[in-house]
Design an enzyme around this catalytic site. Sequence first.
Site, mmCIF file in Angstrom:
data_model
loop_
_atom_site.group_PDB
_atom_site.id
_atom_site.type_symbol
_atom_site.label_atom_id
_atom_site.label_comp_id
_atom_site.label_asym_id
_atom_site.label_seq_id
_atom_site.Cartn_x
_atom_site.Cartn_y
_atom_site.Cartn_z
ATOM 1 N N LYS A 93 42.976 49.278 39.469
ATOM 2 C CA LYS A 93 42.461 48.058 38.836
ATOM 3 C C LYS A 93 41.063 48.271 38.255
ATOM 4 O O LYS A 93 40.159 47.443 38.429
ATOM 5 C CB LYS A 93 42.478 46.884 39.817
ATOM 6 C CG LYS A 93 43.878 46.583 40.377
ATOM 7 C CD LYS A 93 43.864 45.443 41.371
ATOM 8 C CE LYS A 93 45.251 45.151 41.907
ATOM 9 N NZ LYS A 93 45.787 46.222 42.781
ATOM 10 N N ARG A 94 40.895 49.355 37.543
ATOM 11 C CA ARG A 94 39.589 49.697 36.984
ATOM 12 C C ARG A 94 39.248 48.816 35.782
ATOM 13 O O ARG A 94 40.132 48.399 35.029
ATOM 14 C CB ARG A 94 39.561 51.158 36.558
ATOM 15 C CG ARG A 94 39.784 52.177 37.663
ATOM 16 C CD ARG A 94 38.825 52.039 38.813
ATOM 17 N NE ARG A 94 38.813 53.227 39.665
ATOM 18 C CZ ARG A 94 38.359 53.242 40.904
ATOM 19 N NH1 ARG A 94 37.889 52.131 41.445
ATOM 20 N NH2 ARG A 94 38.369 54.366 41.614
#
EC number: 4.1.1.23
Length: 272
Positions: A93-94
């Site tokens: 979930k960058r």
Amino acid sequence: MTFRETVCATARRNRSWLCIGLDPEPMRMPVHLPADAEGVYAFCAAIMDATSDLVCAFKPNIAFFEAFGAAGWSALERLIRLRPGPPIILDAKRGDIGSTAEAYARAAFEVLDADAVTVNPYLGGDALEPFLRHSQRGCFILCKTSNPGSHDLQDMRLADGRPLYLAVAEMARDRWNMHGNTGLVVGATHPTAITEVRRACPDMLLLVPGIGAQGGDLDTTVRAAAAVDEPLMMINVSRTVLYADRGTNFAAAARTTALRLRDAINAALMAR
């Protein structure tokens, strides 16, 4: 092959659109395994070995490895290197400004060598571009997540009446999918949103968490998420498979559960 081609080829070979999420919680692992990085590695490796012919992908969640520091990172590197066949989606979930995103993308695709990664669109397209330019790798953009708090922001209405999650889906389709390597994360706990996103993005991969422990209904989800020709939906299940048994036969129990889920997904596809 591109990531999308790899997923579809694996799904055909294994007759499966099941994705197993590798979210190892040490206190829930079999009691004979140590609650450390080596125990997490042994646990996940055994699950992968037992189910690799029943899934279209594996999705390790980076947080459960980072929690052990350097030893956990090493365990994740080794786990990805195992590569029993199905592609690996790094659930990270960058999402950050350009230079930081560049470093995150290098870590995901060049250091860890993941086949795909989950990314957060909140900072906009320039935060996604370092990932998207890896045209042979996949990028799953958070769209409508399965957690209850997703309503706080993702359901907000824009001036034209669209919910924010639908605007994200359309932006992914029109602006961010230039290499055909973009997918969307849409939670099974929101079947109406899945239907809307699939209608807006008929040819994109959907990664669908929320079946099982989070309460999403499998049949409803498959009907909403499946595309017309090829399903293009990756039904992610984690806890139901991982913790099917806490004894020494945990891997066999995980396989039995994965087989049941794969067959249930296929039955739902046939019935739609």
